[in-house]
Design an enzyme around this catalytic site. Structure first.
Site, PDB file in Angstrom:
ATOM      1  CD  GLU A  44      -3.177   0.715   0.433  1.00 57.06           C
ATOM      2  OE1 GLU A  44      -2.607   1.736   0.000  1.00 57.06           O
ATOM      3  OE2 GLU A  44      -4.406   0.564   0.389  1.00 57.06           O
ATOM      4  CG  ASN A 131      -7.226   3.961   3.984  1.00 61.21           C
ATOM      5  OD1 ASN A 131      -6.977   4.293   2.830  1.00 61.21           O
ATOM      6  ND2 ASN A 131      -7.461   2.700   4.331  1.00 61.21           N
ATOM      7  CG  ASN A 188      -9.796   3.244   0.657  1.00 58.41           C
ATOM      8  OD1 ASN A 188      -8.612   3.531   0.661  1.00 58.41           O
ATOM      9  ND2 ASN A 188     -10.219   1.996   0.768  1.00 58.41           N
ATOM     10  CG  ASP A 238      -7.449   0.467  -1.839  1.00 59.37           C
ATOM     11  OD1 ASP A 238      -7.397   1.500  -1.154  1.00 59.37           O
ATOM     12  OD2 ASP A 238      -7.124  -0.648  -1.396  1.00 59.37           O
TER      13      ASP A 238
END
Length: 315
Positions: A44, A131, A188, A238
């Site tokens: 990520e 996030n 997100n 995402d």
């Protein structure tokens, strides 16, 4: 961590798929997808450091931040205990800004390596699990705070949710944390348009999942009502970044292998093309000497592709 650099198979790469003639201007016929590193559990938050010619990214379940060096083509652990870091970016002074699930906070790594906590509470309550994060040209830091990192012990530690999922702004002068919106269902990835008049946010718990757009107030301190730019149908967007022409390059996946990779949308929400990958893509960034190399964090691996555009600043 093992390096996994793979030479392109052929030009043009059949994994780079134009669905609209406008996409052909954004890609290069003599560039193909390369796998740079593998061995992660959930990659990520990639962020490029052009001054050092390296990429950092989070391996969330393994609680580490990784580094890939452009010169040596090698990958290694950069920070072995990273607070289950997720999203990363750089501020306008070149410092690393990180969303950490474990500490439920946003931090900044100073040039001397010290870590400064920028946000961990709002209104006397703990944040959920920051996030993703971007930095605006005025130095303000914007981040999303869904509860994904506190629902179990894989990407953080299980804990009670104290605040609604929200989108926050950290003031560059006072450090004040301000709630900008708490009506997005699972906020997100987020990114600004090149002129910073619009903020895009992925609503990852809607069905279907949506990419929302907000108008940003002239003083940069407020958001207008959200509207749906497009819905993802069966896909799962995402994280994403925006190029200098305002196109959205979105990490994509789940559902079926045909959905895994990156999808590219115009500023009007029109699907232009996609990059097929063997894994779901979680997040991405632009880097390289001219910000024309797309780095894609995809489940266990990092992939790259040179493109015929540049990433907008701030991502």
């Amino acid at each position: 961590m093992r390096a996994a650099t793979e030479a392109p198979g052929r030009y043009p790469d059949p994994a780079v798929i134009a669905l609209d003639p406008r996409f052909e201007k954004l890609v290069l016929p003599l560039a193909a997808v390369e796998r740079l590193a593998s061995g992660c559990r959930w990659a990520e938050g990639p962020v490029w450091f052009g001054d050092g010619r390296y990429l950092l990214w989070s391996d969330v379940p393994n609680d580490r931040i990784m580094r890939w060096d452009e010169i040596t083509q090698q990958a290694h652990v950069w920070r072995p205990a990273a607070g289950h870091a997720n999203g990363n970016t750089r501020d306008r002074q070149g410092r690393l800004v990180t969303c950490e699930h474990l500490g439920r906070r946003v931090t900044r790594t100073e040039h001397d390596g010290r870590i400064t906590v920028l946000a961990d509470h709002y209104g006397g309550k703990r944040l959920n699990s920051p996030n993703d994060v971007v930095v605006k040209s005025d130095g303000s830091i914007w981040f999303t705070d869904p509860p994904f990192g506190i629902v179990g012990y894989y990407q953080g530690e299980k804990a009670e949710q104290e605040l609604p999922a929200g989108i926050y702004r950290i003031d560059p002068d006072s450090g004040e944390v301000a709630l900008m919106c708490d009506t997005v269902n699972g906020p997100n990835g987020l990114a600004f348009s090149p002129d910073e008049r619009r903020l895009y946010v992925i609503e990852s718990r809607a069905r279907p999942r949506n990419v929302l757009v907000f108008d940003v107030a002239a003083d940069g301190r407020a958001l207008g009502p959200s509207r749906v730019l497009f819905d993802a149908a069966d896909g799962t967007p995402d994280g994403f970044r925006v190029d200098v022409e305002g196109n959205l390059w979105c990490g994509w996946g789940m559902g079926s292998a045909e959905l895994d990779g990156v999808r590219v949308y115009s500023p009007a929400g029109e699907l232009l093309g996609r990059i097929a990958l063997p894994e779901r893509c979680a997040n991405l960034c632009f880097g390289g000497k001219h910000r024309n190399r797309l780095f894609m964090a995809s489940c266990t691996s990092i992939y790259s592709l040179f493109v015929n555009t540049q990433g907008a600043p701030g991502g």
